[in-house]
Design a protein around this motif. Structure first.
Motif, PDB file in Angstrom:
ATOM      1  N   THR A 114      56.005  22.903  10.361  1.00  0.00           N
ATOM      2  CA  THR A 114      56.064  21.739  11.246  1.00  0.00           C
ATOM      3  C   THR A 114      54.683  21.550  11.859  1.00  0.00           C
ATOM      4  O   THR A 114      53.706  22.180  11.417  1.00  0.00           O
ATOM      5  CB  THR A 114      57.160  21.941  12.316  1.00  0.00           C
ATOM      6  OG1 THR A 114      57.368  20.701  13.013  1.00  0.00           O
ATOM      7  CG2 THR A 114      56.816  23.034  13.308  1.00  0.00           C
ATOM      8  N   PHE A 115      54.561  20.704  12.860  1.00  0.00           N
ATOM      9  CA  PHE A 115      53.273  20.469  13.499  1.00  0.00           C
ATOM     10  C   PHE A 115      52.747  21.788  14.068  1.00  0.00           C
ATOM     11  O   PHE A 115      53.412  22.416  14.896  1.00  0.00           O
ATOM     12  CB  PHE A 115      53.438  19.422  14.595  1.00  0.00           C
ATOM     13  CG  PHE A 115      52.142  18.974  15.214  1.00  0.00           C
ATOM     14  CD1 PHE A 115      51.060  18.606  14.434  1.00  0.00           C
ATOM     15  CD2 PHE A 115      52.004  18.919  16.595  1.00  0.00           C
ATOM     16  CE1 PHE A 115      49.868  18.186  15.006  1.00  0.00           C
ATOM     17  CE2 PHE A 115      50.823  18.505  17.175  1.00  0.00           C
ATOM     18  CZ  PHE A 115      49.744  18.138  16.376  1.00  0.00           C
ATOM     19  N   TYR A 118      52.452  23.529  18.076  1.00  0.00           N
ATOM     20  CA  TYR A 118      53.484  24.241  18.832  1.00  0.00           C
ATOM     21  C   TYR A 118      53.203  25.744  18.768  1.00  0.00           C
ATOM     22  O   TYR A 118      53.156  26.435  19.789  1.00  0.00           O
ATOM     23  CB  TYR A 118      54.886  23.973  18.281  1.00  0.00           C
ATOM     24  CG  TYR A 118      55.232  22.545  17.976  1.00  0.00           C
ATOM     25  CD1 TYR A 118      54.796  21.507  18.786  1.00  0.00           C
ATOM     26  CD2 TYR A 118      56.000  22.226  16.860  1.00  0.00           C
ATOM     27  CE1 TYR A 118      55.126  20.187  18.494  1.00  0.00           C
ATOM     28  CE2 TYR A 118      56.340  20.919  16.570  1.00  0.00           C
ATOM     29  CZ  TYR A 118      55.896  19.908  17.376  1.00  0.00           C
ATOM     30  OH  TYR A 118      56.211  18.610  17.083  1.00  0.00           O
ATOM     31  N   HIS A 139      64.682  20.153   9.415  1.00  0.00           N
ATOM     32  CA  HIS A 139      65.031  21.168  10.404  1.00  0.00           C
ATOM     33  C   HIS A 139      66.454  21.687  10.162  1.00  0.00           C
ATOM     34  O   HIS A 139      67.387  20.890  10.016  1.00  0.00           O
ATOM     35  CB  HIS A 139      64.976  20.589  11.825  1.00  0.00           C
ATOM     36  CG  HIS A 139      63.592  20.461  12.369  1.00  0.00           C
ATOM     37  ND1 HIS A 139      62.640  19.638  11.824  1.00  0.00           N
ATOM     38  CD2 HIS A 139      62.988  21.056  13.444  1.00  0.00           C
ATOM     39  CE1 HIS A 139      61.516  19.721  12.526  1.00  0.00           C
ATOM     40  NE2 HIS A 139      61.706  20.579  13.506  1.00  0.00           N
ATOM     41  N   TRP A 156      61.198  23.679  19.902  1.00  0.00           N
ATOM     42  CA  TRP A 156      60.358  22.552  19.510  1.00  0.00           C
ATOM     43  C   TRP A 156      60.967  21.883  18.273  1.00  0.00           C
ATOM     44  O   TRP A 156      61.157  22.529  17.240  1.00  0.00           O
ATOM     45  CB  TRP A 156      58.939  23.017  19.181  1.00  0.00           C
ATOM     46  CG  TRP A 156      58.269  23.807  20.256  1.00  0.00           C
ATOM     47  CD1 TRP A 156      58.351  25.154  20.459  1.00  0.00           C
ATOM     48  CD2 TRP A 156      57.393  23.302  21.279  1.00  0.00           C
ATOM     49  NE1 TRP A 156      57.590  25.522  21.543  1.00  0.00           N
ATOM     50  CE2 TRP A 156      56.983  24.411  22.064  1.00  0.00           C
ATOM     51  CE3 TRP A 156      56.906  22.039  21.599  1.00  0.00           C
ATOM     52  CZ2 TRP A 156      56.125  24.292  23.144  1.00  0.00           C
ATOM     53  CZ3 TRP A 156      56.043  21.912  22.671  1.00  0.00           C
ATOM     54  CH2 TRP A 156      55.656  23.022  23.440  1.00  0.00           C
ATOM     55  N   CYS A 158      60.486  18.493  15.724  1.00  0.00           N
ATOM     56  CA  CYS A 158      59.615  17.389  15.322  1.00  0.00           C
ATOM     57  C   CYS A 158      60.452  16.444  14.473  1.00  0.00           C
ATOM     58  O   CYS A 158      60.905  16.803  13.385  1.00  0.00           O
ATOM     59  CB  CYS A 158      58.438  17.937  14.524  1.00  0.00           C
ATOM     60  SG  CYS A 158      57.128  16.756  14.194  1.00  0.00           S
ATOM     61  N   ASN A 159      60.664  15.212  14.968  1.00  0.00           N
ATOM     62  CA  ASN A 159      61.592  14.295  14.314  1.00  0.00           C
ATOM     63  C   ASN A 159      61.060  12.861  14.339  1.00  0.00           C
ATOM     64  O   ASN A 159      61.011  12.262  15.415  1.00  0.00           O
ATOM     65  CB  ASN A 159      62.961  14.361  15.026  1.00  0.00           C
ATOM     66  CG  ASN A 159      64.090  13.822  14.189  1.00  0.00           C
ATOM     67  OD1 ASN A 159      64.107  13.986  12.981  1.00  0.00           O
ATOM     68  ND2 ASN A 159      65.047  13.173  14.829  1.00  0.00           N
ATOM     69  N   ASN A 161      59.856  14.997  10.913  1.00  0.00           N
ATOM     70  CA  ASN A 161      59.041  16.202  10.871  1.00  0.00           C
ATOM     71  C   ASN A 161      57.699  15.941  10.193  1.00  0.00           C
ATOM     72  O   ASN A 161      57.616  15.232   9.197  1.00  0.00           O
ATOM     73  CB  ASN A 161      59.787  17.303  10.100  1.00  0.00           C
ATOM     74  CG  ASN A 161      59.063  18.628  10.171  1.00  0.00           C
ATOM     75  OD1 ASN A 161      58.585  19.025  11.234  1.00  0.00           O
ATOM     76  ND2 ASN A 161      58.968  19.321   9.043  1.00  0.00           N
ATOM     77  N   ASN A 162      56.668  16.521  10.750  1.00  0.00           N
ATOM     78  CA  ASN A 162      55.344  16.528  10.146  1.00  0.00           C
ATOM     79  C   ASN A 162      55.113  17.955   9.640  1.00  0.00           C
ATOM     80  O   ASN A 162      55.177  18.878  10.453  1.00  0.00           O
ATOM     81  CB  ASN A 162      54.294  16.153  11.195  1.00  0.00           C
ATOM     82  CG  ASN A 162      52.882  16.139  10.659  1.00  0.00           C
ATOM     83  OD1 ASN A 162      52.663  16.247   9.460  1.00  0.00           O
ATOM     84  ND2 ASN A 162      51.907  16.029  11.547  1.00  0.00           N
ATOM     85  N   TYR A 167      64.109  13.763   8.681  1.00  0.00           N
ATOM     86  CA  TYR A 167      64.642  13.611  10.034  1.00  0.00           C
ATOM     87  C   TYR A 167      66.023  14.229  10.136  1.00  0.00           C
ATOM     88  O   TYR A 167      66.682  14.507   9.125  1.00  0.00           O
ATOM     89  CB  TYR A 167      64.709  12.131  10.415  1.00  0.00           C
ATOM     90  CG  TYR A 167      65.926  11.411   9.882  1.00  0.00           C
ATOM     91  CD1 TYR A 167      66.992  11.075  10.717  1.00  0.00           C
ATOM     92  CD2 TYR A 167      66.024  11.068   8.531  1.00  0.00           C
ATOM     93  CE1 TYR A 167      68.117  10.422  10.217  1.00  0.00           C
ATOM     94  CE2 TYR A 167      67.134  10.415   8.036  1.00  0.00           C
ATOM     95  CZ  TYR A 167      68.184  10.093   8.873  1.00  0.00           C
ATOM     96  OH  TYR A 167      69.295   9.462   8.391  1.00  0.00           O
ATOM     97  N   ASP A 189      59.596  15.954  19.501  1.00  0.00           N
ATOM     98  CA  ASP A 189      58.330  15.267  19.271  1.00  0.00           C
ATOM     99  C   ASP A 189      58.583  14.085  18.338  1.00  0.00           C
ATOM    100  O   ASP A 189      58.897  14.258  17.162  1.00  0.00           O
ATOM    101  CB  ASP A 189      57.338  16.253  18.648  1.00  0.00           C
ATOM    102  CG  ASP A 189      55.932  15.681  18.539  1.00  0.00           C
ATOM    103  OD1 ASP A 189      55.762  14.455  18.676  1.00  0.00           O
ATOM    104  OD2 ASP A 189      54.991  16.470  18.295  1.00  0.00           O
ATOM    105  N   GLU A 190      58.425  12.872  18.871  1.00  0.00           N
ATOM    106  CA  GLU A 190      58.700  11.647  18.110  1.00  0.00           C
ATOM    107  C   GLU A 190      57.431  10.825  17.886  1.00  0.00           C
ATOM    108  O   GLU A 190      57.402   9.618  18.097  1.00  0.00           O
ATOM    109  CB  GLU A 190      59.747  10.803  18.841  1.00  0.00           C
ATOM    110  CG  GLU A 190      61.106  11.480  18.921  1.00  0.00           C
ATOM    111  CD  GLU A 190      62.188  10.562  19.457  1.00  0.00           C
ATOM    112  OE1 GLU A 190      63.345  10.711  19.029  1.00  0.00           O
ATOM    113  OE2 GLU A 190      61.873   9.695  20.307  1.00  0.00           O
TER     114      GLU A 190
END
Length: 366
Positions: A114-115, A118, A139, A156, A158-159, A161-162, A167, A189-190
């Protein structure tokens, strides 16, 4: 002189290669950057006029609470003004969250891929990151909930996701929150929220207004086209906002960024045009990948992670020599994939032509 133990050995964040560097390295005059998920259509024209209005104020510090932007955002989103925190990009707010809530002996749960900020901010605070593998690039909320224990302070999410663009739905988020204890902060995190077209995507703002555990991150860097200004924001319970304000640096959202964000927010027509164009241009890429028999993660963002079937570093270098910058999946946890930002139609065509050459695919591009 030795840095503190929690910093030693931390990887340095590697952004996508800058245009200027690639031009110098390969002697190119034209380069396309499709590596950092920036808006290929730029920003609203209203931004330029707004910056001119600020030229007499450049010697003055900005208002730390960003009151004008706060009021306009509150009106736009239907959220109380006291629920906002602004940052020098949402990256800084991630840092603020970690600083306010984490310490040695605590844990944070996040997806394995993910990003990366975090993980970095968790480690800097001496906390322990607990990573949970993705399932089909998405996720695994059930496994993430199971990883929460008495040491967990933050989860955490990420949605979309990166780096995968996938999603999770509103129903999945609701079931997840039902399993999370009240003392655990859930950060959603959007960054790519405005690009989403899925009908079952969560209404996180409704969740955040009724659930004090939930914090939502958004940014002006992506669809609003203001990445160079570095301005993002969080929406959270006023009690959480107060704790974040204690660790926020003074004047962290600069004057020009606040003014640009105000102008960009006022041009929702531009946002909708970019959203529609992103979907059309994504289909342009996906139809060609389908013809070639390549696979990719279904994306709700403004990028696609696709499987090249060979070393992503080789494909990355091959595209780079042709003046096309993407992200190699080897640095993102998927060694045969590349992540490409959805560009304008002509940029996508050049990317696909370059990819065809790298993968020995038919060069006739749809």
């Amino acid at each position: 002189m030795k840095a503190k133990s929690t910093v030693q050995g931390l990887p340095v964040y590697q952004p996508g290669k800058p245009l200027e560097e690639v031009k110098r390295e390969f002697g190119l005059t034209e380069v396309i950057k499709l590596a950092s998920n920036e808006n290929p259509f730029g920003c609203s024209e209203r931004v330029w006029q707004s910056l001119l209005e600020e030229r007499e104020n450049l010697a003055l510090y900005p208002e730390g609470q960003a009151p004008e932007l706060r009021a306009q955002l509150a009106n736009h989103l239907g959220i109380e003004e006291g629920r906002f925190v602004f940052g020098n990009g949402s990256d800084e707010i991630i840092q603020m969250i970690a600083r306010a809530y984490l310490e040695p002996g605590t844990e944070s749960v996040m997806a394995k891929i993910t990003f990366p900020r975090y993980d970095t901010q968790v480690r800097i605070e001496g906390s322990r990151p607990v990573t949970v593998p993705l399932v089909d690039g998405t996720h695994d909320l059930e496994a993430m909930a199971a990883a929460v224990n008495e040491k967990t302070r933050i989860v955490w999410l990420c949605n979309p996701n990166n780096p995968t663009g996938t999603y999770f739905s509103e129903a999945a988020l609701r079931q997840f929150l039902d399993r999370i204890p009240p003392q655990v902060l859930v950060v959603v995190d959007e960054a790519y929220y405005e690009y989403v077209v899925a009908e079952d995507y969560p209404d996180t703002l409704a969740f955040a207004q009724s659930d004090p555990r939930l914090l939502v991150l958004r940014t002006f860097s992506k669809i609003y086209g203001l990445a160079s200004f570095r301005i993002g924001y969080a929406i959270a319970d006023p009690a959480i906002v107060m704790e974040l304000e204690r660790v926020r640096e003074p004047f962290n959202a600069n004057r020009l960024a606040q003014r640009a964000a105000l102008a960009a927010l006022g041009d929702q027509g531009f946002v909708q045009l970019c959203k529609q164009a992103n979907r059309q241009c994504m289909q342009q890429i996906e139809s060609q990948l389908e013809q070639w028999g390549l696979s990719w993660f279904p994306s709700q963002a403004n990028f696609i992670m696709l499987d090249t079937g060979r070393s992503s570093d080789e494909v990355f270098q091959g595209l780079l020599q042709r003046g096309i910058i993407v992200r190699a999946g080897s640095a993102l946890g998927y060694p045969t994939t590349i992540r490409v930002t959805v560009g304008r139609p002509e940029q996508n065509r050049l990317f696909l032509e370059g990819l065809a050459a790298c993968l020995d695919k038919p060069s006739s591009i749809v």
